[in-house]
Write a protein that holds these residues in place. Structure first.
Motif, PDB file in Angstrom:
ATOM      1  N   LEU B   7       6.327   2.720   3.613  1.00 53.15           N
ATOM      2  CA  LEU B   7       5.175   3.604   3.752  1.00 53.15           C
ATOM      3  C   LEU B   7       4.262   3.225   4.914  1.00 53.15           C
ATOM      4  O   LEU B   7       3.140   3.718   5.029  1.00 53.15           O
ATOM      5  CB  LEU B   7       4.374   3.616   2.436  1.00 53.15           C
ATOM      6  CG  LEU B   7       5.090   4.349   1.295  1.00 53.15           C
ATOM      7  CD1 LEU B   7       4.489   3.985  -0.053  1.00 53.15           C
ATOM      8  CD2 LEU B   7       5.032   5.852   1.521  1.00 53.15           C
ATOM      9  N   LEU B  46      -4.163   5.469  -5.483  1.00 53.81           N
ATOM     10  CA  LEU B  46      -2.736   5.472  -5.149  1.00 53.81           C
ATOM     11  C   LEU B  46      -2.434   4.207  -4.347  1.00 53.81           C
ATOM     12  O   LEU B  46      -3.071   3.953  -3.325  1.00 53.81           O
ATOM     13  CB  LEU B  46      -2.447   6.732  -4.316  1.00 53.81           C
ATOM     14  CG  LEU B  46      -1.002   7.054  -3.927  1.00 53.81           C
ATOM     15  CD1 LEU B  46      -0.116   7.182  -5.154  1.00 53.81           C
ATOM     16  CD2 LEU B  46      -0.970   8.334  -3.111  1.00 53.81           C
ATOM     17  N   ASP B  48       0.457   1.408  -2.625  1.00 55.15           N
ATOM     18  CA  ASP B  48       1.800   1.022  -2.180  1.00 55.15           C
ATOM     19  C   ASP B  48       2.031  -0.426  -2.590  1.00 55.15           C
ATOM     20  O   ASP B  48       1.359  -1.335  -2.099  1.00 55.15           O
ATOM     21  CB  ASP B  48       1.913   1.152  -0.659  1.00 55.15           C
ATOM     22  CG  ASP B  48       3.268   0.673  -0.129  1.00 55.15           C
ATOM     23  OD1 ASP B  48       4.201   0.500  -0.945  1.00 55.15           O
ATOM     24  OD2 ASP B  48       3.385   0.490   1.102  1.00 55.15           O
ATOM     25  N   VAL B 145       5.341   2.645  -5.979  1.00 53.59           N
ATOM     26  CA  VAL B 145       4.075   3.350  -5.767  1.00 53.59           C
ATOM     27  C   VAL B 145       3.368   3.418  -7.113  1.00 53.59           C
ATOM     28  O   VAL B 145       3.994   3.763  -8.119  1.00 53.59           O
ATOM     29  CB  VAL B 145       4.335   4.771  -5.214  1.00 53.59           C
ATOM     30  CG1 VAL B 145       3.049   5.574  -5.160  1.00 53.59           C
ATOM     31  CG2 VAL B 145       4.972   4.697  -3.838  1.00 53.59           C
ATOM     32  N   TRP B 208       4.789   9.881  -2.049  1.00 53.77           N
ATOM     33  CA  TRP B 208       3.382   9.613  -1.712  1.00 53.77           C
ATOM     34  C   TRP B 208       2.664  10.919  -1.359  1.00 53.77           C
ATOM     35  O   TRP B 208       1.553  11.185  -1.814  1.00 53.77           O
ATOM     36  CB  TRP B 208       3.316   8.612  -0.555  1.00 53.77           C
ATOM     37  CG  TRP B 208       1.933   8.212  -0.153  1.00 53.77           C
ATOM     38  CD1 TRP B 208       1.065   8.924   0.626  1.00 53.77           C
ATOM     39  CD2 TRP B 208       1.245   7.000  -0.498  1.00 53.77           C
ATOM     40  NE1 TRP B 208      -0.115   8.228   0.780  1.00 53.77           N
ATOM     41  CE2 TRP B 208      -0.031   7.044   0.099  1.00 53.77           C
ATOM     42  CE3 TRP B 208       1.595   5.874  -1.258  1.00 53.77           C
ATOM     43  CZ2 TRP B 208      -0.972   6.006  -0.028  1.00 53.77           C
ATOM     44  CZ3 TRP B 208       0.668   4.841  -1.387  1.00 53.77           C
ATOM     45  CH2 TRP B 208      -0.599   4.914  -0.792  1.00 53.77           C
ATOM     46  N   THR B 212      -0.356  12.597  -3.379  1.00 57.24           N
ATOM     47  CA  THR B 212      -1.623  12.833  -2.684  1.00 57.24           C
ATOM     48  C   THR B 212      -2.096  14.268  -2.914  1.00 57.24           C
ATOM     49  O   THR B 212      -3.271  14.506  -3.210  1.00 57.24           O
ATOM     50  CB  THR B 212      -1.446  12.566  -1.177  1.00 57.24           C
ATOM     51  OG1 THR B 212      -1.063  11.193  -1.008  1.00 57.24           O
ATOM     52  CG2 THR B 212      -2.730  12.828  -0.406  1.00 57.24           C
ATOM     53  N   PRO B 222      -6.142   6.920  -1.781  1.00 57.61           N
ATOM     54  CA  PRO B 222      -5.314   5.749  -1.508  1.00 57.61           C
ATOM     55  C   PRO B 222      -6.173   4.486  -1.624  1.00 57.61           C
ATOM     56  O   PRO B 222      -7.348   4.508  -1.240  1.00 57.61           O
ATOM     57  CB  PRO B 222      -4.825   5.970  -0.078  1.00 57.61           C
ATOM     58  CG  PRO B 222      -5.777   6.935   0.530  1.00 57.61           C
ATOM     59  CD  PRO B 222      -6.352   7.757  -0.591  1.00 57.61           C
TER      60      PRO B 222
END
Lengths: 130, 367
Positions: B7, B46, B48, B145, B208, B212, B222
């Motif tokens: 990502l 969110l 990673d 994620v 992702w 989003t 994020p």
């Protein structure tokens, strides 16, 4: 890119200094570049009180963010005339308005300010670091 | 050179501040970490987490192999459920803390920390040798994620038909999310409800993007490692390298409950740990809340009224939820035991700043 106003002077420790060209009382803060690198500032302390003498290069306080703590250095020698009570009270001013409301302290210059960097020199310094 | 996750391009497009973490190039924050922290507490964030390791242990004796290799009783885990556990060395020192998912009767996924998973995979391979089980480090193939926060379920529900209300805390479910295969796990490291989605590395970007978009009406943001660290700290969750290390046993960390002496067979660390289980520890992991605004940080000494050093801070940060700095610290039990209220301070770069000792966690969500 963070802003680097032309009319200010700078230090390698990412502080800005205003008023070098037009007076004896200089205002000091930290740059937008430094504020972005620090992240959210949660604590600001300036150790010397108004009236105290400071020497260029000495640690005069600290600025603390979520992840880190950094010293603030005296950019010039002189006498502290004012500490920004608003930024001590609300450290997020450093992030939100680093060149304005987020100023840290004012110092009456004794000696010269020749070691400070120009905006151009500071731009070169920060582009080398990023 | 730091290794990027699948990502990286997304993080760069979002203007993230990237940092090296355990050899990985990770998003530290996208804007203000306080805003990200609060989004997770109030809406959703969110993350990673593709730097984490996924090690598969499969075969007829996979459960027995893990019983031997880890301190937990994994052969007793129901398929579809997950367990927090640890791997220790022969001296009982913690090599890593782990979440183990039983995906099928003969298939387990061990999720290990970024800094440790190559060593964990090597240990598991060695410890599983005598068993009919195979160990396969598939970390490179997976992206992870996480959606964390009170609105997580609503957001994820827009992208999957999986039975999310029926998915319990510490359970996992193979499903389709945004048209792509994913293992949905109801786990996290923030103190909030939330999900971790294990997907093929090639699916990370579209997943992702879909999250989003689905999260936009709910205030999903994020969130980077900085927010992740303050969230887990408020939730009183240990971080390997801070609260946990090979020099500490699970009992030292106050996590002796993960050591299952009642399981069948021997396990690595049993003989070292068994004598410790009824021994009162000399130090205890406690919460500290600072009275002032300076932050007690990792490595700072905890000092008693007379100035004696009686402990050490393991993690510390300004707490959004409490409005004051908080820290975890190992402190001699004589100073934090029972109802003795000692005057403790933390030596913050030479000045002793008073702290209050509190029970962990600092923050508990309303259920």
């Amino acid at each position: 890119m963070s802003s680097i106003p032309d009319e200010l002077h700078y230090t390698k420790e990412h502080e800005w200094v205003a008023g070098v060209d037009d007076g004896l009382t200089l205002t000091v803060g930290i740059t937008a570049y430094a504020a972005e690198a620090l992240g959210d500032v949660v604590y600001v302390q300036i150790t010397p009180e108004p009236g105290a003498a400071i020497t260029a290069g000495e640690a005069v306080g600290e600025v603390e963010s979520t992840k880190s703590v950094s010293d603030i250095y005296a950019p010039v020698s002189g006498e502290v005339v004012e500490v920004n009570a608003a930024v001590v009270d609300d450290p997020s001013l450093v992030n939100n308005d680093p060149y304005g409301e987020g100023w840290l302290f004012r110092v009456r210059l004794e000696g010269d300010a020749d070691d400070l960097l120009s905006a151009e020199e500071y731009t070169a310094l920060t582009s080398g670091e990023s | 050179m730091s290794r990027p996750t699948p990502l990286r391009g997304v993080h760069e497009a979002l203007g993230a501040t990237l940092t090296d973490f355990a050899g990985w190039l990770m998003p530290l924050r996208y804007g203000s970490e306080s805003v990200e922290h609060n989004a997770v507490r109030q809406a959703a964030g969110l993350f990673d987490l593709s730097h984490m390791g996924e090690i598969f242990v499969t075969g007829p004796q996979a459960g027995e192999a893990l019983d031997h290799a880890l301190v937990g009783h994994l052969s007793a885990l129901e398929p579809g459920r997950a367990r927090y556990t640890m791997i220790v060395n022969a001296r009982g020192g913690v090599l890593d803390d782990l979440i183990v998912y039983r995906l099928a009767p003969e298939e387990f996924m061990v999720v290990a920390n970024a800094s440790n998973y190559p060593a964990v995979a090597a240990e598991l391979t060695e410890r599983a040798e005598a068993f009919d089980a195979a160990v396969d480090d598939r970390s490179d193939r997976y992206a992870l994620v996480a959606v964390q926060g009170p609105r997580s379920q609503e957001i994820l529900a827009a992208l999957t038909d999986a039975d999310l209300p029926g998915l319990k805390y510490y359970a996992g479910l193979p499903a389709t999310v945004a048209g792509r295969p994913a293992l949905i796990a109801r786990t996290g490291y923030t103190g909030e409800d939330g999900f971790e989605l294990f997907v093929d590395a090639a699916d990370a970007e579209p997943l992702w993007a879909a999250l989003t978009e689905a999260g936009e009406p709910y205030g999903l943001r994020p969130a980077g490692l900085s927010a992740r660290d303050t969230l887990r700290l408020e939730a009183g969750m240990p971080l390997y390298g801070n609260e946990l290390s090979a020099d500490l046993t699970p009992f030292d960390a106050g996590l002796g409950r993960v050591v299952r002496f009642d399981k069948p067979g021997d396990f690595v660390g049993r003989s070292a740990l068994e004598p410790l289980k009824d021994l009162p520890p000399s130090r205890r992991l406690v919460g500290l809340v600072a009275t002032g605004r300076r932050v007690p940080r990792h490595g700072y000494p905890v000092v008693a009224a007379g100035g004696a050093v009686v402990g050490e801070v393991t993690s510390g940060a300004p707490s959004q939820s409490l409005g004051r700095p908080v820290a975890m610290a190992y402190v001699d039990t004589a100073y934090v035991g029972g109802d003795r209220a000692e005057d403790l301070s933390v030596d913050i770069r030479g000045s002793h700043e008073p702290v209050e000792v509190v029970d962990l966690p600092f923050y508990r969500r309303n259920k």
